[in-house]
Design a protein around this motif. Structure first.
Motif, PDB file in Angstrom:
ATOM      1  N   ALA A 173     -33.695 -49.163  37.140  1.00  0.00           N
ATOM      2  CA  ALA A 173     -33.078 -48.733  35.887  1.00  0.00           C
ATOM      3  C   ALA A 173     -32.543 -47.304  36.000  1.00  0.00           C
ATOM      4  O   ALA A 173     -31.439 -47.004  35.525  1.00  0.00           O
ATOM      5  N   VAL A 174     -33.295 -46.437  36.659  1.00  0.00           N
ATOM      6  CA  VAL A 174     -32.857 -45.052  36.856  1.00  0.00           C
ATOM      7  C   VAL A 174     -31.627 -45.025  37.756  1.00  0.00           C
ATOM      8  O   VAL A 174     -30.634 -44.346  37.455  1.00  0.00           O
ATOM      9  N   TYR A 175     -31.684 -45.760  38.862  1.00  0.00           N
ATOM     10  CA  TYR A 175     -30.570 -45.767  39.811  1.00  0.00           C
ATOM     11  C   TYR A 175     -29.284 -46.283  39.149  1.00  0.00           C
ATOM     12  O   TYR A 175     -28.214 -45.723  39.338  1.00  0.00           O
ATOM     13  N   GLN A 176     -29.428 -47.335  38.378  1.00  0.00           N
ATOM     14  CA  GLN A 176     -28.258 -47.887  37.701  1.00  0.00           C
ATOM     15  C   GLN A 176     -27.691 -46.875  36.704  1.00  0.00           C
ATOM     16  O   GLN A 176     -26.472 -46.679  36.640  1.00  0.00           O
ATOM     17  N   ALA A 177     -28.564 -46.225  35.946  1.00  0.00           N
ATOM     18  CA  ALA A 177     -28.103 -45.243  34.965  1.00  0.00           C
ATOM     19  C   ALA A 177     -27.367 -44.080  35.631  1.00  0.00           C
ATOM     20  O   ALA A 177     -26.388 -43.561  35.095  1.00  0.00           O
ATOM     21  N   LEU A 178     -27.817 -43.690  36.809  1.00  0.00           N
ATOM     22  CA  LEU A 178     -27.186 -42.570  37.512  1.00  0.00           C
ATOM     23  C   LEU A 178     -25.918 -42.973  38.262  1.00  0.00           C
ATOM     24  O   LEU A 178     -24.957 -42.204  38.315  1.00  0.00           O
ATOM     25  N   LEU A 179     -25.919 -44.150  38.861  1.00  0.00           N
ATOM     26  CA  LEU A 179     -24.847 -44.507  39.797  1.00  0.00           C
ATOM     27  C   LEU A 179     -23.773 -45.420  39.228  1.00  0.00           C
ATOM     28  O   LEU A 179     -22.631 -45.379  39.681  1.00  0.00           O
ATOM     29  N   GLU A 180     -24.106 -46.263  38.270  1.00  0.00           N
ATOM     30  CA  GLU A 180     -23.091 -47.165  37.716  1.00  0.00           C
ATOM     31  C   GLU A 180     -21.906 -46.398  37.107  1.00  0.00           C
ATOM     32  O   GLU A 180     -20.751 -46.772  37.346  1.00  0.00           O
ATOM     33  N   PRO A 181     -22.160 -45.297  36.374  1.00  0.00           N
ATOM     34  CA  PRO A 181     -21.016 -44.542  35.840  1.00  0.00           C
ATOM     35  C   PRO A 181     -20.133 -43.934  36.937  1.00  0.00           C
ATOM     36  O   PRO A 181     -18.992 -43.567  36.693  1.00  0.00           O
ATOM     37  N   GLY A 209     -19.220 -45.621  39.567  1.00  0.00           N
ATOM     38  CA  GLY A 209     -18.509 -46.724  40.208  1.00  0.00           C
ATOM     39  C   GLY A 209     -19.324 -47.557  41.182  1.00  0.00           C
ATOM     40  O   GLY A 209     -18.792 -48.479  41.794  1.00  0.00           O
ATOM     41  N   VAL A 210     -20.612 -47.278  41.324  1.00  0.00           N
ATOM     42  CA  VAL A 210     -21.462 -48.069  42.216  1.00  0.00           C
ATOM     43  C   VAL A 210     -21.832 -49.353  41.480  1.00  0.00           C
ATOM     44  O   VAL A 210     -22.327 -49.317  40.366  1.00  0.00           O
ATOM     45  N   ARG A 211     -21.567 -50.490  42.125  1.00  0.00           N
ATOM     46  CA  ARG A 211     -21.798 -51.790  41.471  1.00  0.00           C
ATOM     47  C   ARG A 211     -23.199 -52.328  41.681  1.00  0.00           C
ATOM     48  O   ARG A 211     -23.641 -53.237  40.993  1.00  0.00           O
ATOM     49  N   GLY A 212     -23.910 -51.809  42.715  1.00  0.00           N
ATOM     50  CA  GLY A 212     -25.246 -52.323  42.972  1.00  0.00           C
ATOM     51  C   GLY A 212     -25.778 -51.847  44.307  1.00  0.00           C
ATOM     52  O   GLY A 212     -25.343 -50.828  44.839  1.00  0.00           O
ATOM     53  N   ILE A 213     -26.694 -52.625  44.846  1.00  0.00           N
ATOM     54  CA  ILE A 213     -27.426 -52.249  46.053  1.00  0.00           C
ATOM     55  C   ILE A 213     -27.169 -53.263  47.160  1.00  0.00           C
ATOM     56  O   ILE A 213     -27.117 -54.467  46.916  1.00  0.00           O
ATOM     57  N   VAL A 214     -27.023 -52.758  48.381  1.00  0.00           N
ATOM     58  CA  VAL A 214     -26.886 -53.600  49.557  1.00  0.00           C
ATOM     59  C   VAL A 214     -28.225 -53.601  50.289  1.00  0.00           C
ATOM     60  O   VAL A 214     -28.867 -52.554  50.430  1.00  0.00           O
ATOM     61  N   VAL A 215     -28.650 -54.792  50.717  1.00  0.00           N
ATOM     62  CA  VAL A 215     -29.911 -54.951  51.428  1.00  0.00           C
ATOM     63  C   VAL A 215     -29.617 -55.690  52.729  1.00  0.00           C
ATOM     64  O   VAL A 215     -28.952 -56.728  52.716  1.00  0.00           O
ATOM     65  N   ASP A 216     -30.109 -55.156  53.833  1.00  0.00           N
ATOM     66  CA  ASP A 216     -29.958 -55.846  55.111  1.00  0.00           C
ATOM     67  C   ASP A 216     -30.996 -56.954  55.184  1.00  0.00           C
ATOM     68  O   ASP A 216     -32.192 -56.694  55.079  1.00  0.00           O
ATOM     69  N   TRP A 226     -26.245 -54.864  39.970  1.00  0.00           N
ATOM     70  CA  TRP A 226     -27.428 -54.354  39.269  1.00  0.00           C
ATOM     71  C   TRP A 226     -28.168 -55.464  38.515  1.00  0.00           C
ATOM     72  O   TRP A 226     -29.380 -55.606  38.647  1.00  0.00           O
ATOM     73  N   HIS A 227     -27.425 -56.249  37.727  1.00  0.00           N
ATOM     74  CA  HIS A 227     -28.078 -57.276  36.896  1.00  0.00           C
ATOM     75  C   HIS A 227     -28.709 -58.380  37.748  1.00  0.00           C
ATOM     76  O   HIS A 227     -29.755 -58.917  37.405  1.00  0.00           O
ATOM     77  N   LEU A 228     -28.070 -58.718  38.876  1.00  0.00           N
ATOM     78  CA  LEU A 228     -28.620 -59.763  39.735  1.00  0.00           C
ATOM     79  C   LEU A 228     -29.917 -59.309  40.387  1.00  0.00           C
ATOM     80  O   LEU A 228     -30.898 -60.056  40.441  1.00  0.00           O
ATOM     81  N   PRO A 259     -17.475 -59.103  48.211  1.00  0.00           N
ATOM     82  CA  PRO A 259     -17.820 -57.761  47.748  1.00  0.00           C
ATOM     83  C   PRO A 259     -17.092 -56.683  48.553  1.00  0.00           C
ATOM     84  O   PRO A 259     -16.795 -56.859  49.731  1.00  0.00           O
ATOM     85  N   ASN A 260     -16.816 -55.584  47.906  1.00  0.00           N
ATOM     86  CA  ASN A 260     -16.287 -54.417  48.589  1.00  0.00           C
ATOM     87  C   ASN A 260     -17.496 -53.570  48.994  1.00  0.00           C
ATOM     88  O   ASN A 260     -18.170 -53.012  48.125  1.00  0.00           O
ATOM     89  N   PRO A 261     -17.807 -53.486  50.290  1.00  0.00           N
ATOM     90  CA  PRO A 261     -19.004 -52.747  50.719  1.00  0.00           C
ATOM     91  C   PRO A 261     -19.062 -51.314  50.202  1.00  0.00           C
ATOM     92  O   PRO A 261     -20.149 -50.770  50.011  1.00  0.00           O
ATOM     93  N   GLY A 262     -17.910 -50.709  49.939  1.00  0.00           N
ATOM     94  CA  GLY A 262     -17.888 -49.348  49.410  1.00  0.00           C
ATOM     95  C   GLY A 262     -18.412 -49.232  47.988  1.00  0.00           C
ATOM     96  O   GLY A 262     -18.680 -48.124  47.514  1.00  0.00           O
ATOM     97  N   ASP A 263     -18.571 -50.361  47.310  1.00  0.00           N
ATOM     98  CA  ASP A 263     -19.067 -50.363  45.929  1.00  0.00           C
ATOM     99  C   ASP A 263     -20.591 -50.463  45.843  1.00  0.00           C
ATOM    100  O   ASP A 263     -21.142 -50.465  44.742  1.00  0.00           O
ATOM    101  N   TYR A 264     -21.253 -50.574  46.997  1.00  0.00           N
ATOM    102  CA  TYR A 264     -22.698 -50.785  47.025  1.00  0.00           C
ATOM    103  C   TYR A 264     -23.355 -49.720  47.902  1.00  0.00           C
ATOM    104  O   TYR A 264     -22.773 -49.266  48.882  1.00  0.00           O
ATOM    105  N   VAL A 265     -24.567 -49.348  47.548  1.00  0.00           N
ATOM    106  CA  VAL A 265     -25.324 -48.364  48.317  1.00  0.00           C
ATOM    107  C   VAL A 265     -26.708 -48.922  48.616  1.00  0.00           C
ATOM    108  O   VAL A 265     -27.155 -49.883  47.977  1.00  0.00           O
ATOM    109  N   SER A 266     -27.375 -48.313  49.568  1.00  0.00           N
ATOM    110  CA  SER A 266     -28.718 -48.775  49.933  1.00  0.00           C
ATOM    111  C   SER A 266     -29.751 -48.251  48.942  1.00  0.00           C
ATOM    112  O   SER A 266     -29.519 -47.295  48.198  1.00  0.00           O
ATOM    113  N   TRP A 267     -30.912 -48.872  48.983  1.00  0.00           N
ATOM    114  CA  TRP A 267     -32.032 -48.436  48.140  1.00  0.00           C
ATOM    115  C   TRP A 267     -32.392 -46.996  48.496  1.00  0.00           C
ATOM    116  O   TRP A 267     -32.676 -46.182  47.622  1.00  0.00           O
ATOM    117  N   ASP A 268     -32.383 -46.667  49.795  1.00  0.00           N
ATOM    118  CA  ASP A 268     -32.697 -45.304  50.231  1.00  0.00           C
ATOM    119  C   ASP A 268     -31.681 -44.298  49.689  1.00  0.00           C
ATOM    120  O   ASP A 268     -32.036 -43.184  49.314  1.00  0.00           O
TER     121      ASP A 268
END
Length: 128
Positions: A49-57, A59-66, A78-80, A103-112
């Motif tokens: 919830a914190v990450y989404q609040a900080l990063l969604e504005p 332009g980050v759409r969510g998180i990428v996981v290997d 984020w919602h998924l 997905p556009n990989p540039g729209d997603y960031v890692s959990w770290d």
């Protein structure tokens, strides 16, 4: 996503459910998650919830996981990701879901990255 929001399983409690052939023994175990796992999931949901609040504005759409199983990155909006974590918390496992479409990989960031970004924001705010 809450269980009651999903369509009903037409084969629920049917001993002749054709999907039973595809379920391995590990999936048949209905062991509840441990208290430690529950605590970790609740912390992950809070962090998300914190990450989404900080990063969604920004332009980050969510998180990428290997993925360790297929060696491919999985892009979670984020919602998924929230729905998957909530389902894991409620059911003790996640159901398969559709991957993000093209997905556009540039729209997603890692959990770290999220954790580091949040730590940086917190450190910057505490400096003043």
């Amino acid at each position: 996503m809450p269980q009651d929001a999903l369509p009903p399983d037409p084969f629920a409690d049917d001993p002749d459910d054709p999907a039973r052939a595809f379920i391995d023994d590990a999936d048949r175990l209905d062991e509840p998650i441990s208290d430690e796992e529950r605590t970790e999931l609740l912390a992950d949901l809070s962090d998300l919830a914190v990450y989404q609040a900080l990063l969604e504005p920004r332009g980050v759409r969510g998180i990428v996981v290997d993925c360790g199983e297929c060696d491919e990155p999985h892009y979670h909006d984020w919602h998924l990701l929230r729905a998957s974590l909530e389902q894991l918390l409620a059911d003790g496992r996640m159901r398969p879901h559709e991957p993000a479409f093209d997905p556009n990989p540039g729209d997603y960031v890692s959990w770290d990255y999220c954790r580091g970004f949040a730590d940086g924001v917190t450190a910057n705010e505490s400096a003043y």
